[in-house]
Design a protein around this motif. Structure first.
Motif, PDB file in Angstrom:
ATOM      1  N   GLU A 181       0.829  -1.208   0.000  1.00 45.17           N
ATOM      2  CA  GLU A 181       0.000   0.000   0.000  1.00 45.17           C
ATOM      3  C   GLU A 181       0.868   1.264   0.000  1.00 45.17           C
ATOM      4  O   GLU A 181       0.515   2.268  -0.623  1.00 45.17           O
ATOM      5  CB  GLU A 181      -0.932   0.000   1.219  1.00 45.17           C
ATOM      6  N   GLN A 182       1.981   1.204   0.697  1.00 43.50           N
ATOM      7  CA  GLN A 182       2.931   2.318   0.724  1.00 43.50           C
ATOM      8  C   GLN A 182       3.527   2.547  -0.663  1.00 43.50           C
ATOM      9  O   GLN A 182       3.591   3.676  -1.153  1.00 43.50           O
ATOM     10  CB  GLN A 182       4.035   1.992   1.734  1.00 43.50           C
ATOM     11  N   ALA A 183       3.952   1.471  -1.325  1.00 43.47           N
ATOM     12  CA  ALA A 183       4.509   1.568  -2.668  1.00 43.47           C
ATOM     13  C   ALA A 183       3.476   2.101  -3.648  1.00 43.47           C
ATOM     14  O   ALA A 183       3.778   2.945  -4.508  1.00 43.47           O
ATOM     15  CB  ALA A 183       5.034   0.210  -3.115  1.00 43.47           C
ATOM     16  N   GLU A 184       2.249   1.597  -3.545  1.00 41.41           N
ATOM     17  CA  GLU A 184       1.175   2.055  -4.434  1.00 41.41           C
ATOM     18  C   GLU A 184       0.943   3.550  -4.280  1.00 41.41           C
ATOM     19  O   GLU A 184       0.791   4.282  -5.276  1.00 41.41           O
ATOM     20  CB  GLU A 184      -0.116   1.286  -4.107  1.00 41.41           C
ATOM     21  N   ALA A 185       0.930   4.035  -3.050  1.00 40.54           N
ATOM     22  CA  ALA A 185       0.686   5.454  -2.814  1.00 40.54           C
ATOM     23  C   ALA A 185       1.794   6.315  -3.404  1.00 40.54           C
ATOM     24  O   ALA A 185       1.530   7.393  -3.962  1.00 40.54           O
ATOM     25  CB  ALA A 185       0.548   5.715  -1.309  1.00 40.54           C
ATOM     26  N   ILE A 186       3.033   5.880  -3.297  1.00 43.11           N
ATOM     27  CA  ILE A 186       4.167   6.649  -3.834  1.00 43.11           C
ATOM     28  C   ILE A 186       4.008   6.861  -5.332  1.00 43.11           C
ATOM     29  O   ILE A 186       4.184   7.968  -5.856  1.00 43.11           O
ATOM     30  CB  ILE A 186       5.489   5.932  -3.522  1.00 43.11           C
ATOM     31  N   VAL A 187       3.642   5.795  -6.045  1.00 43.76           N
ATOM     32  CA  VAL A 187       3.485   5.895  -7.501  1.00 43.76           C
ATOM     33  C   VAL A 187       2.189   6.630  -7.850  1.00 43.76           C
ATOM     34  O   VAL A 187       2.175   7.510  -8.719  1.00 43.76           O
ATOM     35  CB  VAL A 187       3.521   4.490  -8.138  1.00 43.76           C
ATOM     36  N   ALA A 188       1.089   6.298  -7.176  1.00 43.30           N
ATOM     37  CA  ALA A 188      -0.211   6.897  -7.490  1.00 43.30           C
ATOM     38  C   ALA A 188      -0.221   8.404  -7.255  1.00 43.30           C
ATOM     39  O   ALA A 188      -0.865   9.153  -8.005  1.00 43.30           O
ATOM     40  CB  ALA A 188      -1.301   6.226  -6.655  1.00 43.30           C
ATOM     41  N   GLN A 189       0.500   8.859  -6.242  1.00 42.41           N
ATOM     42  CA  GLN A 189       0.526  10.283  -5.920  1.00 42.41           C
ATOM     43  C   GLN A 189       1.591  11.050  -6.689  1.00 42.41           C
ATOM     44  O   GLN A 189       1.787  12.248  -6.466  1.00 42.41           O
ATOM     45  CB  GLN A 189       0.734  10.458  -4.411  1.00 42.41           C
ATOM     46  N   GLU A 199       4.849  10.745  -6.563  1.00 44.29           N
ATOM     47  CA  GLU A 199       6.083  11.039  -5.840  1.00 44.29           C
ATOM     48  C   GLU A 199       7.301  10.423  -6.523  1.00 44.29           C
ATOM     49  O   GLU A 199       8.423  10.901  -6.355  1.00 44.29           O
ATOM     50  CB  GLU A 199       5.970  10.538  -4.405  1.00 44.29           C
ATOM     51  N   ALA A 200       7.081   9.360  -7.260  1.00 48.30           N
ATOM     52  CA  ALA A 200       8.135   8.705  -8.035  1.00 48.30           C
ATOM     53  C   ALA A 200       7.457   7.881  -9.120  1.00 48.30           C
ATOM     54  O   ALA A 200       6.261   7.572  -9.042  1.00 48.30           O
ATOM     55  CB  ALA A 200       9.010   7.818  -7.155  1.00 48.30           C
ATOM     56  N   ASP A 201       8.225   7.520 -10.134  1.00 52.40           N
ATOM     57  CA  ASP A 201       7.677   6.714 -11.226  1.00 52.40           C
ATOM     58  C   ASP A 201       7.786   5.224 -10.950  1.00 52.40           C
ATOM     59  O   ASP A 201       7.070   4.420 -11.560  1.00 52.40           O
ATOM     60  CB  ASP A 201       8.420   7.051 -12.521  1.00 52.40           C
ATOM     61  N   ALA A 202       8.692   4.857 -10.058  1.00 46.46           N
ATOM     62  CA  ALA A 202       8.880   3.452  -9.692  1.00 46.46           C
ATOM     63  C   ALA A 202       9.474   3.407  -8.299  1.00 46.46           C
ATOM     64  O   ALA A 202      10.017   4.403  -7.793  1.00 46.46           O
ATOM     65  CB  ALA A 202       9.793   2.746 -10.696  1.00 46.46           C
ATOM     66  N   ILE A 203       9.369   2.238  -7.676  1.00 43.22           N
ATOM     67  CA  ILE A 203       9.999   2.042  -6.365  1.00 43.22           C
ATOM     68  C   ILE A 203      10.983   0.884  -6.488  1.00 43.22           C
ATOM     69  O   ILE A 203      10.788  -0.029  -7.287  1.00 43.22           O
ATOM     70  CB  ILE A 203       8.960   1.780  -5.257  1.00 43.22           C
TER      71      ILE A 203
END
Length: 371
Positions: free
Chosen positions: A307-315, A317-321
């Motif tokens: 869920e944390q990774a999904e939020a980073i990309v969805a918002q 904040e980055a294009d990939a993790i």
């Protein structure tokens, strides 16, 4: 649709999703050559369902290794050993495989981490003389590195080029240049390690000069359609060290030269660093690079939950993790993330019967055993 499981394009390479396995040193090579451990380790990661696997920091010369056990790609023997591992990965997995090229600089010639990780001084068994921008040791009491002169700079740059050409022969899909974590190129960037007074020291432009020269040389030596990018420490976590403003300036310069992405991490150049750890603690640096530079940006650092990774990309904040320790702990992390987020992952046919009841769409068709 999960944003984390959308495809991502880097150069001509298409990643099936936004999950990248970060380079993780294994300290298990024999004179730089990959062995059976790499077959087992990289093999399981290649079956993880991630979009891209970045091989551990791969030394461009014997002196570039962090430890005597580091992976290298500077000899025919190294190339042949890695070809064996890559052939197995390519047959059994469609994962995109990149390689991180590195030179440890003044942080080279160290014992294995599980043997304490202390520096091995020149003259001691398995030790060698380290090099750096300046003759300033990484930590108090360590043997001082030798400051690189013009001939030394040319040699290091040419070593990067030779390794990039070997990577091209091996069919590597992309190259990440290691400009982070206190290793040689980061040492040039940071005023903590770089005390030079020539054209490679002093001003920001001068400190960026050698890393940019290395990038240009690697970019020219690697197939044009395949991506080359850099991993950068966005801050030294030390006053008056390398910082986010320098990171943005360097990223903008790299973008102008055809850099495909920026992999944003932090720290490593000084034992005095004061890192403020928290979940996703490095993500704000990736977010600034993405916003101000516009290159595809990879975030890393205590990203452990789907869920944390999904939020980073969805918002945005980055294009990939990228994940490291989390995927060592759970080599099927992308499978479990897809199950939680409604995504799909490639899986080998031998494992299809593991698909949980009610998740018939979890596994996507993929070319396993057909490449």
């Amino acid at each position: 649709m999960s944003h984390l499981f959308e495809a991502l394009r880097l150069g001509e390479r298409r990643l099936a999703n936004r999950i990248i396995i970060a380079p993780m040193c294994q300290y298990s090579a024999d004179e730089g050559s990959a062995g059976d451990w790499h077959m087992i380790h990289l093999g399981q990661l290649a079956l993880s369902g991630a979009g891209m696997l970045i091989l551990e920091a791969t030394a461009v010369s014997p002196a570039a290794r962090i430890s005597p056990g580091d992976l290298g790609l500077y000899s025919d023997a190294n190339e042949a050993a890695l070809a064996r591992v890559l052939a197995a990965i390519r047959w059994y997995s469609p994962i995109v495989v990149a390689m991180q090229l590195g030179h440890a600089g003044r942080k080279a010639s160290c014992r294995l981490p599980w043997e304490g990780g202390a520096q091995i001084a020149p003259g001691e068994p398995s030790g060698w003389q380290t090099v750096a921008p300046s003759d300033v040791p990484h930590a108090k009491g360590e043997h001082a590195p030798q400051a690189l002169d013009r001939q030394g700079l040319d040699r290091v740059r040419n070593d990067f080029v030779a390794t990039a050409r070997r990577a091209a022969r091996l069919g590597i899909d992309g190259i990440e240049i290691h400009g982070a974590h206190g290793y040689l190129l980061h040492q040039f960037l940071s005023p903590i390690a770089n005390h030079r007074t020539d054209e490679y020291g002093g001003s920001l432009d001068n400190r960026m000069r050698f890393p940019i020269e290395v990038f240009d040389a690697v970019r020219a030596a690697f197939p044009a359609g395949k991506p080359v990018w850099m991993r950068i420490s966005a801050t030294d976590w030390v006053p008056d060290g390398w910082d986010i403003e320098g990171t943005i300036a360097l990223s903008q310069a790299l973008k102008a030269r055809g850099c495909a992405a920026i992999h944003v991490t932090t720290g490593g150049v000084s034992p005095d660093q004061a890192i403020r750890l928290a979940p996703g603690y490095q993500v704000p640096y990736a977010q600034r690079v993405k916003a101000e530079v516009g290159l595809p940006t990879i975030a890393v650092g205590l990203i452990t939950e789907p869920e944390q990774a999904e939020a980073i990309v969805a918002q945005g904040e980055a294009d990939a993790i990228s994940i490291a320790r989390a995927i060592l702990y759970d080599p099927r992390w992308p499978w479990h993330a897809a199950a939680k987020l409604g995504g799909q992952v490639p899986a080998p046919p031998q494992y299809l019967r593991s698909q949980p009841q009610g998740l018939q769409d979890l596994f996507a068709p993929a070319g396993f055993g057909q490449r």
